[in-house]
Motif scaffolding. Structure first.
Motif, PDB file in Angstrom:
ATOM      1  N   THR A   1       1.120  -1.234   0.064  1.00 26.51           N
ATOM      2  CA  THR A   1       0.119   0.030   0.158  1.00 26.51           C
ATOM      3  C   THR A   1       0.849   1.239   0.101  1.00 26.51           C
ATOM      4  OG1 THR A   1      -1.613  -1.211   1.201  1.00 26.51           O
ATOM      5  CG2 THR A   1      -1.845   1.299   1.044  1.00 26.51           C
ATOM      6  N   ASP A   2       0.342   2.185  -0.888  1.00 24.71           N
ATOM      7  CA  ASP A   2       1.068   3.487  -0.699  1.00 24.71           C
ATOM      8  C   ASP A   2       1.302   3.949   0.383  1.00 24.71           C
ATOM      9  OD1 ASP A   2       1.003   6.605  -1.054  1.00 24.71           O
ATOM     10  OD2 ASP A   2       1.904   5.642  -2.920  1.00 24.71           O
ATOM     11  N   PRO A   3       2.436   4.716   1.000  1.00 27.69           N
ATOM     12  CA  PRO A   3       2.780   4.866   2.438  1.00 27.69           C
ATOM     13  C   PRO A   3       1.969   6.419   2.723  1.00 27.69           C
ATOM     14  CG  PRO A   3       4.670   5.247   0.788  1.00 27.69           C
ATOM     15  CD  PRO A   3       3.750   4.488   0.167  1.00 27.69           C
ATOM     16  N   ALA A   4       1.835   7.260   1.638  1.00 27.71           N
ATOM     17  CA  ALA A   4       0.915   8.389   1.903  1.00 27.71           C
ATOM     18  C   ALA A   4      -0.349   7.840   2.292  1.00 27.71           C
ATOM     19  CB  ALA A   4       0.987   9.143   0.483  1.00 27.71           C
ATOM     20  N   ARG A   5      -0.895   6.918   1.779  1.00 29.45           N
ATOM     21  CA  ARG A   5      -2.277   6.543   2.056  1.00 29.45           C
ATOM     22  C   ARG A   5      -2.589   5.906   3.685  1.00 29.45           C
ATOM     23  NH1 ARG A   5      -6.179   3.147  -2.193  1.00 29.45           N
ATOM     24  NH2 ARG A   5      -6.517   5.057  -3.428  1.00 29.45           N
ATOM     25  N   ILE A   6      -1.188   5.163   4.025  1.00 26.47           N
ATOM     26  CA  ILE A   6      -1.234   4.546   5.415  1.00 26.47           C
ATOM     27  C   ILE A   6      -1.062   5.768   6.126  1.00 26.47           C
ATOM     28  CG2 ILE A   6       0.026   3.174   6.640  1.00 26.47           C
ATOM     29  CD1 ILE A   6       0.963   1.631   4.338  1.00 26.47           C
ATOM     30  N   VAL A   7       0.001   6.725   6.184  1.00 22.97           N
ATOM     31  CA  VAL A   7       0.041   7.892   7.057  1.00 22.97           C
ATOM     32  C   VAL A   7      -1.287   8.771   7.049  1.00 22.97           C
ATOM     33  CG1 VAL A   7       1.221   9.774   7.508  1.00 22.97           C
ATOM     34  CG2 VAL A   7       2.681   7.864   6.830  1.00 22.97           C
TER      35      VAL A   7
ATOM     36  N   PRO B   1      -6.213  -5.049  14.621  1.00 23.14           N
ATOM     37  CA  PRO B   1      -6.770  -5.541  13.619  1.00 23.14           C
ATOM     38  C   PRO B   1      -7.752  -4.915  12.907  1.00 23.14           C
ATOM     39  CG  PRO B   1      -6.320  -7.224  15.148  1.00 23.14           C
ATOM     40  CD  PRO B   1      -6.056  -5.858  15.922  1.00 23.14           C
ATOM     41  N   THR B   2      -8.616  -4.453  13.777  1.00 23.71           N
ATOM     42  CA  THR B   2      -9.716  -3.483  13.149  1.00 23.71           C
ATOM     43  C   THR B   2      -9.592  -2.428  12.432  1.00 23.71           C
ATOM     44  OG1 THR B   2     -10.877  -4.091  14.965  1.00 23.71           O
ATOM     45  CG2 THR B   2     -11.823  -2.506  13.870  1.00 23.71           C
ATOM     46  N   ARG B   3      -8.502  -1.710  12.684  1.00 21.61           N
ATOM     47  CA  ARG B   3      -7.730  -0.685  12.205  1.00 21.61           C
ATOM     48  C   ARG B   3      -7.055  -0.925  10.638  1.00 21.61           C
ATOM     49  NH1 ARG B   3      -3.946   2.859  14.986  1.00 21.61           N
ATOM     50  NH2 ARG B   3      -4.241   4.206  13.612  1.00 21.61           N
ATOM     51  N   GLU B   4      -6.532  -1.930  10.793  1.00 20.83           N
ATOM     52  CA  GLU B   4      -5.904  -2.736   9.525  1.00 20.83           C
ATOM     53  C   GLU B   4      -6.937  -2.986   8.716  1.00 20.83           C
ATOM     54  OE1 GLU B   4      -2.841  -6.100   8.227  1.00 20.83           O
ATOM     55  OE2 GLU B   4      -4.024  -6.360  10.063  1.00 20.83           O
ATOM     56  N   ALA B   5      -7.974  -3.595   9.057  1.00 26.26           N
ATOM     57  CA  ALA B   5      -9.075  -3.918   7.977  1.00 26.26           C
ATOM     58  C   ALA B   5      -9.570  -2.705   7.441  1.00 26.26           C
ATOM     59  CB  ALA B   5      -9.860  -4.624   8.770  1.00 26.26           C
ATOM     60  N   ALA B   6      -9.567  -1.641   8.158  1.00 27.14           N
ATOM     61  CA  ALA B   6     -10.341  -0.682   7.694  1.00 27.14           C
ATOM     62  C   ALA B   6      -9.250   0.104   6.831  1.00 27.14           C
ATOM     63  CB  ALA B   6     -10.563   0.315   8.825  1.00 27.14           C
ATOM     64  N   VAL B   7      -8.165   0.369   6.755  1.00 26.74           N
ATOM     65  CA  VAL B   7      -7.188   0.642   5.818  1.00 26.74           C
ATOM     66  C   VAL B   7      -7.075  -0.347   4.566  1.00 26.74           C
ATOM     67  CG1 VAL B   7      -4.658   1.485   5.590  1.00 26.74           C
ATOM     68  CG2 VAL B   7      -5.618   1.829   7.671  1.00 26.74           C
ATOM     69  N   LEU B   8      -7.339  -1.446   4.696  1.00 25.75           N
ATOM     70  CA  LEU B   8      -7.132  -2.213   3.552  1.00 25.75           C
ATOM     71  C   LEU B   8      -8.461  -1.933   2.767  1.00 25.75           C
ATOM     72  CD1 LEU B   8      -5.761  -5.287   5.037  1.00 25.75           C
ATOM     73  CD2 LEU B   8      -4.630  -4.100   3.113  1.00 25.75           C
ATOM     74  N   ALA B   9      -9.656  -1.832   3.444  1.00 21.83           N
ATOM     75  CA  ALA B   9     -10.896  -1.978   2.461  1.00 21.83           C
ATOM     76  C   ALA B   9     -10.977  -0.419   2.092  1.00 21.83           C
ATOM     77  CB  ALA B   9     -12.155  -1.674   3.876  1.00 21.83           C
ATOM     78  N   ALA B  10     -10.274   0.320   2.470  1.00 29.98           N
ATOM     79  CA  ALA B  10     -10.393   1.830   1.689  1.00 29.98           C
ATOM     80  C   ALA B  10      -9.341   1.797   0.506  1.00 29.98           C
ATOM     81  CB  ALA B  10     -10.020   3.096   2.994  1.00 29.98           C
TER      82      ALA B  10
END
Length: 330
Positions: free
Chosen positions: A241-247, A321-330
């Protein structure tokens, strides 16, 4: 060789003791005796270097080399160095790249400016404590001191939990939030390579300051996470995943996603240090696949990351895990 380790039951200290025993050296540890165990044959002296007369057990000793992992008040490092000034041939102090004043700078070398610190201080933040202890040891031992500025340290026994978190996360399987780009370099040192190098350097009386960490091109996030997938045998898919999206999603490098420090981060320079001096002085580093595999084997044996000696309340490492799933879903 007669080796004294101040500490000796934590991550770096424990690896140093183990390496000393492997070499057939006479090994002594000095600590409070409250955490961890030492291998058979190791002599254990008890004392609290922060207490009045807490160094009394060191009186009358005679050692060729001392390795000190202290990360508390610089005054305590100074007091220990003074007590050992005439009973130890050479002093190795395990410091940190965190002492550099500008952690964003690329190519930090041993002459780069460090934070202001006082060798007589009794408090401060981590960079100040380490920098102050460096000064304290140098004031007493001078050229008989080696300051080993370690960077990111990984390997079996890791009591911070960075690589163990990734291994457990990959073990759970499924889609794994992998911080891109996969080719981003990760500069680190295996604790066993660090310990072996410090004992080699101390035995030949190497002095001065050295950035004791692997080369910048040693490995990448992609190679490290691929190794985690391989050793766990998990059904995991790395979703780069693009680092800018993660941050932008509020995910914190280094703490939420351990080991990862994206380009442009204020502390990125700590994973891009100049290590010319260390490798000219004989530091060699094993492949990342070996570090990951051995850490996985150790983690399966112990079950969970042990508490840090003297620091039972470890700060939280890893992404929920909940936050990780939300980032992946986005």
């Amino acid at each position: 060789m007669r080796l004294l380790v101040l500490g000796g039951t934590g991550f770096v200290g424990g690896a140093t003791v183990t390496e000393g025993v492997r070499r057939g050296w006479s090994v002594t540890v000095f600590n409070r005796g409250l955490h961890g165990v030492v291998p058979p044959g190791v002599h254990r002296l008890r004392g609290d270097r922060t207490a009045p007369d807490g160094l009394a057990a060191l009186a009358g000793g005679d050692w060729d080399l001392v390795v000190d992992t202290w990360d508390g008040a610089p005054r305590a490092a100074r007091d220990a160095a003074r007590v050992l000034a005439h009973s130890v041939g050479h002093y190795v102090y395990v410091s940190s790249g965190s002492v550099y004043r500008d952690p964003s700078a690329h190519g930090l070398d041993e002459d780069s400016p460090v934070v202001d610190a006082d060798a007589d201080s009794v408090d401060g933040d981590y960079p100040q404590l380490k920098a102050g202890a460096e000064r304290a040891v140098r004031e007493v031992f001078g050229d008989r001191a080696l300051i080993a500025r370690a960077g990111l340290i990984l390997g079996p026994g890791e009591d911070v939990g960075r690589l163990p978190w990734w291994l457990r996360r990959v073990e759970r399987g499924g889609d794994v939030l992998a911080p891109g780009p996969a080719g981003l370099s990760v500069q680190y040192v295996d604790v066993r390579d660090l310990a072996g190098w410090m004992l080699d350097a101390g035995a030949r009386r190497l002095g001065g300051t050295v950035n004791a960490v692997g080369r910048r091109e040693q490995t990448t996030m992609g190679e490290l996470l691929d190794a985690c997938v391989a050793v766990t045998g998990a059904d995991a898919l790395l979703r780069w995943t693009d680092p800018a999206r993660i941050v932008a999603a509020g995910v914190q490098p280094w703490s939420d996603l351990p080991i990862w420090m994206p380009t442009g981060h204020p502390y990125r320079g700590l994973l891009e240090q100049d290590v010319t001096r260390a490798h000219a002085a004989g530091l060699t580093c094993r492949p990342v696949a070996e570090t990951v595999a051995d850490t996985w084997q150790w983690l399966r044996e112990v079950g969970a990351v042990p508490p840090r000696a003297g620091r039972p309340h470890r700060s939280s490492i890893g992404l929920d895990p909940t936050r990780e799933a939300a980032v992946l879903a986005a």
